[in-house]
Each structure stands twice: as C-alpha cells, then as structure tokens.
Design a protein around this motif. Sequence first.
Motif, PDB file in Angstrom:
ATOM      1  N   VAL B  98       0.849  -1.199   0.000  1.00  0.00           N
ATOM      2  CA  VAL B  98       0.000   0.000   0.000  1.00  0.00           C
ATOM      3  C   VAL B  98       0.883   1.247   0.000  1.00  0.00           C
ATOM      4  O   VAL B  98       0.658   2.195  -0.755  1.00  0.00           O
ATOM      5  CB  VAL B  98      -0.938   0.021   1.239  1.00  0.00           C
ATOM      6  N   GLN B  99       1.912   1.226   0.837  1.00  0.00           N
ATOM      7  CA  GLN B  99       2.776   2.397   0.938  1.00  0.00           C
ATOM      8  C   GLN B  99       3.620   2.606  -0.305  1.00  0.00           C
ATOM      9  O   GLN B  99       3.866   3.751  -0.708  1.00  0.00           O
ATOM     10  CB  GLN B  99       3.677   2.273   2.171  1.00  0.00           C
ATOM     11  N   PHE B 100       4.054   1.509  -0.915  1.00  0.00           N
ATOM     12  CA  PHE B 100       4.809   1.651  -2.166  1.00  0.00           C
ATOM     13  C   PHE B 100       3.926   2.259  -3.258  1.00  0.00           C
ATOM     14  O   PHE B 100       4.360   3.103  -4.029  1.00  0.00           O
ATOM     15  CB  PHE B 100       5.391   0.297  -2.608  1.00  0.00           C
ATOM     16  N   MET B 101       2.674   1.848  -3.272  1.00  0.00           N
ATOM     17  CA  MET B 101       1.716   2.433  -4.228  1.00  0.00           C
ATOM     18  C   MET B 101       1.584   3.932  -3.967  1.00  0.00           C
ATOM     19  O   MET B 101       1.620   4.744  -4.890  1.00  0.00           O
ATOM     20  CB  MET B 101       0.341   1.765  -4.073  1.00  0.00           C
ATOM     21  N   ALA B 102       1.426   4.275  -2.698  1.00  0.00           N
ATOM     22  CA  ALA B 102       1.256   5.684  -2.333  1.00  0.00           C
ATOM     23  C   ALA B 102       2.487   6.499  -2.714  1.00  0.00           C
ATOM     24  O   ALA B 102       2.384   7.648  -3.161  1.00  0.00           O
ATOM     25  CB  ALA B 102       0.973   5.806  -0.841  1.00  0.00           C
ATOM     26  N   GLU B 103       3.659   5.894  -2.547  1.00  0.00           N
ATOM     27  CA  GLU B 103       4.901   6.608  -2.864  1.00  0.00           C
ATOM     28  C   GLU B 103       5.069   6.795  -4.376  1.00  0.00           C
ATOM     29  O   GLU B 103       5.612   7.806  -4.822  1.00  0.00           O
ATOM     30  CB  GLU B 103       6.108   5.851  -2.295  1.00  0.00           C
ATOM     31  N   HIS B 104       4.609   5.816  -5.118  1.00  0.00           N
ATOM     32  CA  HIS B 104       4.797   5.878  -6.572  1.00  0.00           C
ATOM     33  C   HIS B 104       3.753   6.722  -7.284  1.00  0.00           C
ATOM     34  O   HIS B 104       4.053   7.344  -8.296  1.00  0.00           O
ATOM     35  CB  HIS B 104       4.812   4.465  -7.170  1.00  0.00           C
ATOM     36  N   TYR B 105       2.529   6.690  -6.764  1.00  0.00           N
ATOM     37  CA  TYR B 105       1.439   7.409  -7.453  1.00  0.00           C
ATOM     38  C   TYR B 105       0.882   8.472  -6.529  1.00  0.00           C
ATOM     39  O   TYR B 105       0.029   8.213  -5.691  1.00  0.00           O
ATOM     40  CB  TYR B 105       0.369   6.409  -7.924  1.00  0.00           C
ATOM     41  N   ARG B 106       1.407   9.659  -6.656  1.00  0.00           N
ATOM     42  CA  ARG B 106       1.168  10.701  -5.674  1.00  0.00           C
ATOM     43  C   ARG B 106      -0.130  11.470  -5.904  1.00  0.00           C
ATOM     44  O   ARG B 106      -0.563  12.211  -5.036  1.00  0.00           O
ATOM     45  CB  ARG B 106       2.363  11.645  -5.616  1.00  0.00           C
ATOM     46  N   GLN B 107      -0.750  11.279  -7.079  1.00  0.00           N
ATOM     47  CA  GLN B 107      -1.939  12.077  -7.397  1.00  0.00           C
ATOM     48  C   GLN B 107      -3.232  11.475  -6.855  1.00  0.00           C
ATOM     49  O   GLN B 107      -4.221  12.176  -6.685  1.00  0.00           O
ATOM     50  CB  GLN B 107      -2.075  12.275  -8.913  1.00  0.00           C
ATOM     51  N   ILE B 108      -3.221  10.166  -6.604  1.00  0.00           N
ATOM     52  CA  ILE B 108      -4.451   9.521  -6.120  1.00  0.00           C
ATOM     53  C   ILE B 108      -4.147   8.713  -4.847  1.00  0.00           C
ATOM     54  O   ILE B 108      -3.014   8.266  -4.651  1.00  0.00           O
ATOM     55  CB  ILE B 108      -5.085   8.605  -7.204  1.00  0.00           C
ATOM     56  N   PRO B 109      -5.152   8.558  -4.008  1.00  0.00           N
ATOM     57  CA  PRO B 109      -4.884   7.837  -2.751  1.00  0.00           C
ATOM     58  C   PRO B 109      -4.727   6.325  -2.936  1.00  0.00           C
ATOM     59  O   PRO B 109      -5.346   5.736  -3.817  1.00  0.00           O
ATOM     60  CB  PRO B 109      -6.126   8.140  -1.894  1.00  0.00           C
TER      61      PRO B 109
END
Lengths: 311, 222
Positions: B98-109
């Motif tokens: 989840v956190q890697f996703m958040a770090e990579h895609y900053r425009q959407i939650p």
Amino acid sequence: MKEGFKSNSRLERILKAGHFAVTGECGPPRGADPEAIRKKGELLKGCVDAVNVTDCQTAVVRMSSLSSCLILKEMGFDPILQMVTRDRNRIAIQSDILGAAALGINNILCLTGDHQKAGDHPQAKNVFDIDSIQMVAAVKAMRDEGKFMNGEELTVRPRLFIGAAENPFADPFEIRHLRLAKKVKAGADFIQTQCIFNVKRFKEWMKRVVDMGLHEKVFILAGITPLKSVGMARYMKNMVPGMDVPDEVIERLKGVPKEKQGEEGVRIAIETIQELKEVEGVHGVHIMAIEWEEKVREIVEGAGLFPRPEI
Amino acid sequence: MVVGEQKPLEEILEMIEPYDRLILAGCKGCVAVCAAGGEREVRFLASAIKTARKAQGREIEIREVTLERQCDPEYVEQIRPFVGQYQAILSLACGVGVQFMAEHYRQIPALPGLNTTFVGGAERQGVWVERCQCCGQCVLHLTGGICPITRCSKSLLNGPCGGSSNGRCEIDPEVPCGWQLILDRLKELGQLERYLEIIPPKDWSLSRDGGPRKVQREDLMR
C-alpha cells in the motif's frame, strides 16, 4: 545506615536479626482518595514489619504505587514499592527508582506484572522493555555499583532492599526453583511468594530451594491470603492463572455455613502460617488480605506473631 | 511470510465511497499464499464491491490487476500506463505494498484492503500463526529455536512468568506458554542448563523502537 546493611529498610533489619518477618499488602484505590490508603494503613498498624503497595495489580488502573507508599510512610510504615515492567521502559523504571529512594522508600519489589489483556484497559500498549529478573539486576547495579543500565555512573545511589516474587504453583514446576535461583543470581535480597493454599506443593518447592542452598542467600516470605468464601476460593482456583487451590480447601469451606466461611478462611490462614513457620528456609510470611485488611491483626495474633518486634 | 486478513467489506465500501473508478490491486507474494490478497481474492472482492454498489444505485468501474509483488518498484510501476484514468488504488497487498503504491502514485490515494497482521507461517491448511516480531537481533540460538519475543505474551527473556499454567499462557487458555515450549525444547536438546543463564536486557534500538529500519547492501546497490 547501619554497618553491614544494604538499606534503611526495617524489613532488612527484622530479617537480619533472625525474626520471622510479617509483611502485609495495601491495594491503592481507583480514585484520588488518600483516605482510602490511610484507612487500610490504620488496619495494618502494628501488625506488619513492612507493607507492599501494589502497582496497578491485575492490570487495572489504580492510584500509583509510589504515591500510596508515601502516604503510608507518613503514617510510619516501611513501604515496599511494587513496580511492574509492563507499564514502564528502562528509562522510567530507573527514574522512578531514584525518585522512590529520594523520597525515603527503602524497599522495592520487582515484578513483570500481569498482562493487560485481563485488565481494565486491554487496548493498552504494553512495554515489557525488560523483565523482572533484569530489573532486579538493574536495581542492584544502581545500588551497589552506582551504575545505570547503560553502564554510566549515577550520583547518589538508591539504597533499596531488593525483592522479587516467585510462584511455586506456576508451571513448569521443575524449573520454578531454578527461576528463583536466577532471581537470587540477579541480586534479590528477599522473595515474596504467590499465595499458598497447596502447602504440600510449596514444601516440595522449598525442598528444592533448600537443596540448592538458595535459602541461605535470600530471605523467603511465604504468601498467605485468607479466603473469604467458597466463591472466592473457586474464583481463585478457576480464574486466576498460576493459582493452586486444592479441592480439600474448597471442601473445608463448603463444610461450614456461609456466614462462617470467612472465619474458617482466617483459621486456614493461621494454620497455614503455623505450618510454614516450621518449614526450613521460610523466613517470614507475606499476608495479602485482599480488600480484607481488617482480618490481618487477627491472623497475625492467631499465628503467634503479635506484637511485632521493635527494632 | 507476511500474513494479512482482508478488511470487512463494510469498511472497504466506506473507504471507497467517494470513488467511481478504482484500481483493485492484488499481490502474488505473501498475501496470495495466505489467501488474503492474490488474484482470486481480487476477483471475489471486485465482484462483491460491484454488487454492493449496484444495490446502492451507484455503479463502480474496477480495474483488476494482480502484480508479481507490490514491494518492488519494478512491479509497482506496471500500472503507470493506466493509473491516470482512476481515482484511487485499493491495494490488497500488505502495508508495504500500500505504501509503495502511495509513494509511486502521488496524485491519487492508495487504500488498504487488508489488515497486515504478522510475520508467520501456515500451521496447517487455513491456519496461519505468528512466529517473528522482526526484533532485529535474533535470539533463537539461546532459546531452543522458539522465539520468546513472539511466543511469550510479555516477550520475557527470562520466563516463564507466574501465570504459566498447564503449559498455557495467562492471557488465554488457548495460547501455549512460550516459555513452556522453550523449556520443553531445551530439554529435548539436552540444553536445560542454559536456562540458568540470565539473558541480559535486549537492545530494542535494533527493533522498531529505533525508528524505521533500513538494510543496505553495498554489493547489490547500483
């Protein structure tokens, strides 16, 4: 402080003079009422050499042990500060030890503490940074070497008589005396045991303790709790892990009418003390009359341990 | 492996309530093995969400993907070509994913579809148990291969406490006493004398207590 003594503890003087010691227990209230402590104190006055103050026992929030100790000290008691590692890390533990010593507390009982799961805040985060054995070693190093746990020097050493608990009724039985040996090795000066209802098993444990020569290195105070009723006996047997209440004890209480069960419980406590007095290596008793402090005097008198020696 | 459990559907529906276009991202790593967030779970959850939203009269578009791993940038990057068409990523990976996703895609939650529970293994089919707390300083050689930090409810290094009864822990009769297990094992190994040694206080700075940890391998860094 007298020559040859580790602290100003009255309990230490009593034990080293060879007296059969009597300690009591005071559970602090669930509120900020100092009178609750004083009331319990009044009931214990003259009956005990020192009084333990529990530290959020059974993981239920109560007035802090140190504050309650101070209230009892003002009344002339020599309190034993119980401290659990459940709620404090090594920074808080060492800080509280210094604070307690500065306030004139002479005794500490080092405990791990009951898990909070059965307490009144099961959602709490526990600490358990160190365990009770490591805590004993920490207090000893502070007192005898003037060192904190990190090896750094402290200024004024906390002169505390160091206690630990042991439960001869917990499992596995075969290592219970070895665990005591570890506490002695860590630096415990005195031991207070879990409540004894199964005297036979306690004696088996004591035999192993004596065989290891531990009774010559540490003062052992046997735990006594008077049972108020069959209900209390059953509760302790079934609901308190590590508590051993034999069926004979329950049968004996059942054998008397309900209103006489308390009296019978007191009688059992007295008989148990008399039997334990004769056991090699037992240096005293620790009477935990849970919310029944008014019976302590009767028990101490009944066991022939009243009045307490002036020392 | 990292063991996880899917959050209750109600909680997930509440979390994705503002969105009508969603990426539902599974992971083929640990959470697939423990049947919490693999390809199959993505399919089932997508269908459950669509059914629930349909009943609410608010349909939702879900892009189902299951990545090789969500704890590796190489795989996380695979959704970049289409991520811009969606309003949120619901990840069925562990908290790391989840956190890697958040770090990579900053425009959407990035939203967690699982509760990451522990590092453990499968005791038997359908039962996973905790075995490691990742304390950063393994003591298994001292305790017969049984972890006191994980298996003892108080993480005692010199247990068992006074609450050990018939091999059971004071917190729950269903929970074995970790120190009973350790002692039984030391006995089996003929190492019971080890018990008399006092294990000194642990250096928790190597654990989470020292702050977020990092392993850096110069030989592998490019």
